[in-house]
Design a protein around this motif. Structure first.
Motif, mmCIF file in Angstrom:
data_model
loop_
_atom_site.group_PDB
_atom_site.id
_atom_site.type_symbol
_atom_site.label_atom_id
_atom_site.label_comp_id
_atom_site.label_asym_id
_atom_site.label_seq_id
_atom_site.Cartn_x
_atom_site.Cartn_y
_atom_site.Cartn_z
ATOM 1 N N THR A 121 -2.903 6.935 4.296
ATOM 2 C CA THR A 121 -1.589 7.489 3.954
ATOM 3 C C THR A 121 -0.524 6.444 4.221
ATOM 4 O O THR A 121 -0.490 5.850 5.308
ATOM 5 N N VAL A 122 0.325 6.196 3.235
ATOM 6 C CA VAL A 122 1.471 5.306 3.399
ATOM 7 C C VAL A 122 2.733 6.149 3.284
ATOM 8 O O VAL A 122 2.913 6.890 2.309
ATOM 9 N N THR A 161 8.336 1.220 1.062
ATOM 10 C CA THR A 161 7.446 1.859 2.038
ATOM 11 C C THR A 161 7.851 1.493 3.460
ATOM 12 O O THR A 161 8.608 0.548 3.696
ATOM 13 N N MET A 165 0.706 -0.535 6.060
ATOM 14 C CA MET A 165 -0.563 -1.087 5.587
ATOM 15 C C MET A 165 -1.037 -2.210 6.498
ATOM 16 O O MET A 165 -0.238 -2.973 7.028
ATOM 17 N N GLU A 170 -5.827 -2.448 1.580
ATOM 18 C CA GLU A 170 -4.960 -1.269 1.633
ATOM 19 C C GLU A 170 -3.745 -1.464 0.738
ATOM 20 O O GLU A 170 -3.309 -0.531 0.047
ATOM 21 N N TYR A 174 -2.818 0.887 -2.374
ATOM 22 C CA TYR A 174 -1.522 1.578 -2.436
ATOM 23 C C TYR A 174 -0.823 1.283 -3.759
ATOM 24 O O TYR A 174 -0.311 2.203 -4.421
ATOM 25 N N GLU A 177 -2.350 3.134 -6.572
ATOM 26 C CA GLU A 177 -2.041 4.569 -6.520
ATOM 27 C C GLU A 177 -0.609 4.833 -6.975
ATOM 28 O O GLU A 177 -0.335 5.776 -7.717
#
Length: 482
Positions: A121-122, A161, A165, A170, A174, A177
């Motif tokens: 989860t970020v 963000t 990460m 990762e 991210y 996504e």
């Protein structure tokens, strides 16, 4: 889970992504946003910052920001402020960029994804609206540069963000996504080559438990491959500097794909350097709750919602469901194949396996797959009803993909791939295998699984791969009394 250390250092990564919004016109003018036009043919007086011009907010850009906020579960601010971000580049006609600073339109939110089967989860800090700058052109000029202002004023949503990460894997997951989300909800075309989706990675390293290290920002990463290479190099470079007793200076760096290295472009500015202040030409952006509710009602089924439905309706593992919702087209392909075949998990396995392998090898999307979902569903039914083995099914799939046939049953028949399920024929084969392998038979009766598998293999070989392996195993156990 504890973050993986590299030579005793923890990697810390945050992202700033500029998603170009899919509006027909610019954020503060009516000039078009089409890509590839002749230089300076899509710049209005507002974009050129001619005296007396005033910006007017593009409602479509605001609506796309609302859509993004809803997609990530963020707070959409009922009132946000535009500010002037002051800096001086030749391709910035006004000498400042209209952006948002203290009160952004989208606040918070999360992006979830998987890395090596583990859910990550970020947390997002914000997403704010702003205008793009123009573009300096150097390649076509000798000893001088040209300025193209077609891009000036193009609407952007900058998505920031928190530094959540801890590896390049990762970071890439991210970014993929986020790319999926903005294209899924239709706010950005996601074309990285044309600059519609530009990622900046803030990278630092630290010893575990120590404060964050000094970050360096890798600008304008325009492919996922280069993103990973750039971050990995930057991490190695920073660790080497620190191990040599040198300090990291905050800077903006560029990645050179030819050398695989990052290089400093300029020292990194802080917010104070930009002298932000509210733009006097733009009133606060007020978004009524009715507008947010209307946009919510028009939203498509989101990837995470579709994934949850696949888990609930088809009994898929969460990892499968997330993988199958990488795009709307992929989700639709799976659902059609699952419904038509009645074999959801088998459909998932094949789409994540054979289908994806072919798509990746040929660098095409699921929409271009030469095997339609309905055809795959028929093949899955033939596996489930024992007509073909998994190995034979792969041969059928290869023929369908390469265009050597379009009907599953016709390909099975033409290639003689139909599985032997006739009990009488299989009994004869099994009897012959038992008679020819007395040593293995004794080992099986002594409880040796390896010997049993060898007998099954001999039976499959005798049938030229056409025997149903499950039936062969059942017959062997019955005849050997195990």
């Amino acid at each position: 889970m504890t973050a993986k250390l590299i030579h005793g250092y923890e990697v810390v990564i945050g992202f700033e992504t500029h998603a170009q919004l899919s509006t027909e016109s610019k954020i503060f003018s009516r000039a078009p946003t089409r890509f590839g036009a002749e230089p300076n043919t899509q710049a209005s007086p507002v974009d050129l910052a001619l005296p007396g011009t005033l910006p007017v907010m593009n409602r479509g850009a605001v609506e796309r920001a609302i859509r993004f906020g809803l997609a990530i579960g963020a707070h959409v601010a009922p009132r946000s402020i535009f500010a002037r971000k002051n800096y001086f580049y030749p391709d910035l006609p006004k000498g400042y960029q209209i952006s948002q600073y203290e009160i952004p339109v989208v606040q918070g939110g999360v992006v979830e994804f998987f890395v090596d089967g583990e859910k990550k989860t970020v947390n997002l800090e914000r997403a704010h609206l702003e205008e793009d700058a123009g573009k300096s052109l150097h390649e076509d000029f000798v000893g001088q540069s040209g300025i193209d202002l077609n891009r000036a004023g193009t609407p952007l949503l900058e998505i920031v963000t928190k530094p959540d990460m801890r590896s390049s894997d990762e970071a890439v997951a991210y970014a993929k996504e986020l790319h999926k989300i903005v294209t899924w909800i239709g706010i950005c075309d996601g074309n990285m080559q044309e600059g519609s989706f530009r990622c900046d990675a803030n990278v630092s390293v630290r010893k575990p438990g120590q404060p964050f290290g000094t970050r360096r920002e890798i600008k304008n990463l325009n492919s996922f491959k280069f993103m990973k290479e750039a971050i990995d190099f930057e991490v190695r470079w920073q660790i080497e500097q620190l191990e040599d007793g040198l300090a990291i200076q905050q800077a903006t760096v560029l990645f050179d794909p030819d050398t695989g290295e990052t290089r400093a472009m300029r020292t990194k500015e802080d917010a104070a350097d930009y002298r932000y202040f509210p733009d006097p030409d733009l009133p606060p952006l007020v978004i009524a709750s009715e507008w947010i509710e209307r946009v919510k009602g028009e939203m498509p089924e989101l990837p995470r919602v579709m994934a949850a439905r696949f888990v609930a309706d088809y009994g898929l593992p969460e990892y499968d469901a997330t993988t199958l919702t990488q795009s709307k087209a992929m989700g639709a392909y799976f659902e059609e194949a699952a419904k038509a075949s009645g074999q959801a998990k088998l459909a998932s396995n094949w789409i994540m396996g054979e289908v994806s392998r072919r798509l990746n090898a040929e660098e095409i999307g699921i929409a271009q797959a030469p095997v339609p979902a309905a055809t795959l569903a028929k093949l899955l039914q033939r596996i489930a009803d024992g007509t073909v083995s998994n190995n034979a099914a792969r041969q059928v799939f290869d023929a369908l993909w390469s265009g050597e046939g379009s009907d599953v049953d016709a390909v099975i028949e033409a290639r003689g791939l139909k599985q032997v399920n006739d009990t009488g024929a299989l009994e004869k084969i099994v009897d012959e295998v038992i008679a020819a392998n007395p040593a293995n038979v004794e080992q099986v009766r002594a409880g040796k699984d390896k010997a049993f598998n060898a007998l099954v293999g001999q039976a499959m070989k005798a049938s030229k791969g056409k025997a149903n392996p499950q039936q062969v195993g059942e017959l062997l156990r019955k005849k050997l009394g195990v």
